[in-house]
Design a protein around this motif. Structure first.
Motif, mmCIF file in Angstrom:
data_model
loop_
_atom_site.group_PDB
_atom_site.id
_atom_site.type_symbol
_atom_site.label_atom_id
_atom_site.label_comp_id
_atom_site.label_asym_id
_atom_site.label_seq_id
_atom_site.Cartn_x
_atom_site.Cartn_y
_atom_site.Cartn_z
ATOM 1 N N LEU A 1 44.873 -0.447 -10.215
ATOM 2 C CA LEU A 1 46.240 -0.095 -10.186
ATOM 3 C C LEU A 1 46.339 1.539 -10.006
ATOM 4 N N VAL A 2 47.237 1.970 -9.019
ATOM 5 C CA VAL A 2 47.351 3.469 -8.927
ATOM 6 C C VAL A 2 48.711 3.522 -9.173
ATOM 7 N N SER A 3 49.395 4.546 -10.107
ATOM 8 C CA SER A 3 50.554 4.861 -10.442
ATOM 9 C C SER A 3 51.237 5.189 -9.232
ATOM 10 N N GLY A 4 52.537 4.679 -9.030
ATOM 11 C CA GLY A 4 53.193 5.056 -7.920
ATOM 12 C C GLY A 4 54.604 5.602 -8.052
ATOM 13 N N SER A 5 55.358 6.032 -7.419
ATOM 14 C CA SER A 5 56.634 6.658 -7.633
ATOM 15 C C SER A 5 57.818 5.671 -7.978
ATOM 16 N N GLY A 6 58.576 5.748 -8.893
ATOM 17 C CA GLY A 6 59.624 5.107 -9.378
ATOM 18 C C GLY A 6 60.692 4.809 -8.176
ATOM 19 N N ASP A 7 60.676 5.665 -7.338
ATOM 20 C CA ASP A 7 61.838 5.391 -6.023
ATOM 21 C C ASP A 7 61.311 4.411 -5.144
ATOM 22 N N ASN A 8 60.025 3.843 -5.550
ATOM 23 C CA ASN A 8 59.649 2.830 -4.309
ATOM 24 C C ASN A 8 60.073 1.657 -4.486
ATOM 25 N N ILE A 9 61.530 1.428 -4.638
ATOM 26 C CA ILE A 9 61.927 0.116 -4.904
ATOM 27 C C ILE A 9 62.134 -0.861 -3.697
ATOM 28 N N LYS A 10 62.075 -1.949 -4.104
ATOM 29 C CA LYS A 10 62.333 -3.150 -3.056
ATOM 30 C C LYS A 10 63.747 -3.384 -3.047
ATOM 31 N N VAL A 11 64.250 -3.518 -1.640
ATOM 32 C CA VAL A 11 65.801 -3.962 -1.706
ATOM 33 C C VAL A 11 65.828 -5.727 -1.908
ATOM 34 N N THR A 12 66.426 -5.910 -2.654
ATOM 35 C CA THR A 12 66.583 -7.409 -3.052
ATOM 36 C C THR A 12 68.186 -7.814 -3.005
ATOM 37 N N HIS A 13 69.037 -7.105 -3.495
ATOM 38 C CA HIS A 13 70.378 -7.321 -3.582
ATOM 39 C C HIS A 13 71.205 -6.142 -2.984
ATOM 40 N N PRO A 14 72.461 -6.350 -2.479
ATOM 41 C CA PRO A 14 72.894 -5.563 -1.944
ATOM 42 C C PRO A 14 73.473 -4.232 -2.502
ATOM 43 N N ASP A 15 73.631 -4.244 -3.672
ATOM 44 C CA ASP A 15 73.723 -3.088 -4.737
ATOM 45 C C ASP A 15 72.559 -2.265 -4.680
ATOM 46 N N ASP A 16 71.381 -2.709 -4.077
ATOM 47 C CA ASP A 16 70.343 -1.683 -4.063
ATOM 48 C C ASP A 16 70.281 -0.519 -3.102
ATOM 49 N N LEU A 17 71.306 -0.909 -1.848
ATOM 50 C CA LEU A 17 71.378 -0.028 -0.698
ATOM 51 C C LEU A 17 71.996 1.312 -1.269
ATOM 52 N N ALA A 18 72.689 1.598 -2.082
ATOM 53 C CA ALA A 18 73.155 2.770 -2.804
ATOM 54 C C ALA A 18 72.136 3.613 -3.362
ATOM 55 N N LEU A 19 71.329 3.133 -4.060
ATOM 56 C CA LEU A 19 69.938 3.605 -4.612
ATOM 57 C C LEU A 19 69.110 3.982 -3.578
ATOM 58 N N VAL A 20 68.828 3.384 -2.588
ATOM 59 C CA VAL A 20 67.972 3.383 -1.476
ATOM 60 C C VAL A 20 68.701 4.813 -0.889
#
Length: 235
Positions: free
Chosen positions: A203-222
């Motif tokens: 396991l290699v620690s990655g950045s917290g902004d590497n999110i997966k878009v799952t719901h429409p609400d995620d788009l604003a965060l992206v």
């Protein structure tokens, strides 16, 4: 990145899913953000990563839109995927001309905010350790387990959330996915296939902004994260 490692590094982008949880009439990878689809934002993040290997975009069989977008990216080839993620990744591997010791990185097409530094850190770890690994994040929320009507708290100190990319040797990953699918093993990601085979996974620690878009609400965060990375100009 270990430039003395002669192994090539190949990329697989599984994008054959329909994104049922996204709740839109189109697959989520074709949702527009600032004039580009999520698929394009993700592929753009990998354009300048200096890997000498094949790049495979795995699409559903009738996805002409995906093929048209892929044509804008030199060296990106499209193959037909399967019913589940593991089927699609295996189809991508089967289309490659790769040596068993080559590395393969698999990245979710719905993770457009992946950072180049994290990609290179993952590869450096794999090359240094000689084994595969996944980007991941230690869990910070309090985790609850519900069993019937009983709720208990789970010790989170050893719990990580898996991210992508995940990176493994071509030969071992191909074998793990092939055997896992043949034995109806529930494979949620590439690391789970390797774990089932008994291979060690780092396991290699990655950045917290590497999110997966799952719901429409995620788009604003992206959009916010892309702005923070300097990839998207605020309007």
């Amino acid at each position: 990145m270990n430039l003395t490692d002669p192994s090539r590094v190949h990329l697989v982008f599984p994008a054959a899913g329909v994104g049922q949880r996204f709740g839109q009439p189109h697959p989520k990878q074709y949702t527009l953000l600032a004039g580009k689809t999520l698929l394009e934002w993700t592929l753009d993040a990998w354009k300048d990563v200096p890997f000498q290997g094949e790049r495979i975009l795995v699409l559903s069989g009738n996805d002409e839109r995906g093929r048209a977008l892929a044509a804008r990216y030199p060296g990106l080839n499209c193959v037909k995927g399967g019913a589940e993620r593991a089927d699609s990744v295996l189809a991508g591997l089967a289309a490659m001309n790769a040596a068993d010791d080559d590395w393969v990185m698999v990245h979710d097409i719905a993770r457009p905010c992946v950072r180049r530094a994290d990609i290179l850190a993952l590869l450096d770890h794999c090359q240094s350790e000689g084994r595969g690994a996944s980007l991941a994040r230690p869990l910070t929320d309090t985790i609850k387990r519900m069993q019937g009507d009983r709720v208990s708290t789970v010790d989170r100190r050893q719990l990580w959330a898996a991210l992508t990319p995940q990176c493994f040797r071509f030969g071992r990953l191909y074998r793990a996915l092939s055997l896992g699918l043949a034995n109806a093993v529930p494979l949620t990601d590439e690391a789970s296939a390797m774990e089932w085979m008994g291979d060690p996974v780092g396991l290699v620690s990655g950045s917290g902004d590497n999110i997966k878009v799952t719901h429409p609400d995620d788009l604003a965060l992206v959009a916010f994260y892309l702005q923070q990375q300097g990839r998207l100009t605020p309007t």
